[in-house]
Design an enzyme around this catalytic site. Sequence first.
Site, PDB file in Angstrom:
ATOM      1  N   ASP A 194      -0.615  -4.597  -2.840  1.00 26.89           N
ATOM      2  CA  ASP A 194       0.480  -4.560  -3.797  1.00 26.89           C
ATOM      3  C   ASP A 194       0.239  -5.702  -4.780  1.00 26.89           C
ATOM      4  OD1 ASP A 194       2.940  -4.444  -4.816  1.00 26.89           O
ATOM      5  OD2 ASP A 194       3.777  -3.919  -2.890  1.00 26.89           O
TER       6      ASP A 194
ATOM      7  N   ARG B 241      -8.874   8.931  -4.036  1.00 25.88           N
ATOM      8  CA  ARG B 241      -7.930   9.941  -4.961  1.00 25.88           C
ATOM      9  C   ARG B 241      -7.034   9.069  -5.947  1.00 25.88           C
ATOM     10  NH1 ARG B 241      -6.137  12.917  -1.169  1.00 25.88           N
ATOM     11  NH2 ARG B 241      -4.231  11.839  -0.930  1.00 25.88           N
TER      12      ARG B 241
END
Length: 258
Positions: free
Chosen positions: A154, A228
């Site tokens: 994060d 992805r």
Amino acid sequence: MRHTRVKGEPRFPDGPKADPAGSHFERRIRSFQPRRSRVTAGQADALQRLWPKWGLDIDGQRVIDLAELFGNSRPVVLEIGFGMGEATSEMAAADPDTNILAVDVHTPGQGNLLALADRAGLTNIRVGNGDAIILLREMLAPDSLDGLRVYFPDPWPKKRHHKRRLIQPDFLTLAASRLKPGALVHCATDWEPYAEQMLEVFTAHPGFENTQSGGGYAPRPDFRPLTRFEGQGLDKGHVVNDLLFRRVPHRDQPTAEG
């Protein structure tokens, strides 16, 4: 007959605990944001079946024996934050002689990684549930890890939240105390200001040296799969930076504070 869970009953009786460390430790500044999302039937099944065998609740109550945890004495790499686990399972399959202790707080991701490992017949993955800081500080012995991976943590982009970023000098001091000399630390981020901070704090820390002779970022190594999520970011023009630092041989170091 479908079981209806009553209030207060554990969501997965044989699975990861909601708050394994409980109130045993002071509430430090959290570097992660617990995410709540739906657990699929397949993920729930994996959590129920496989957690007792491959799961670890990070309660901070004991120092774990990694050889006992994995059932062998192969090298162990700690991965902090693995998302849905696709890259973790791919790396485990490509390097079966390395054990991966993968830690996250995202229940669907924990179930998904367990399911992926089971489907692929992988035995070199263990899934940790809880705060990686408590794991490092309370549950891992000095010089017990052969590597550390932190992929796309994060970024906490707002300036007032920068103190929540995981990669900070104190974290590196703690990590250095648990890494063997020569252990590789690999970080990757698509948030350029965070990459710059990472490079700055790693370069300044006496426990680590850059594997790049000229300093700076490293090319993405072949062993880190293109995820992805990363591919979508690259399609949008995001820049992904990898950092590869090595734990230097022991010398006078700052001590990790508990």
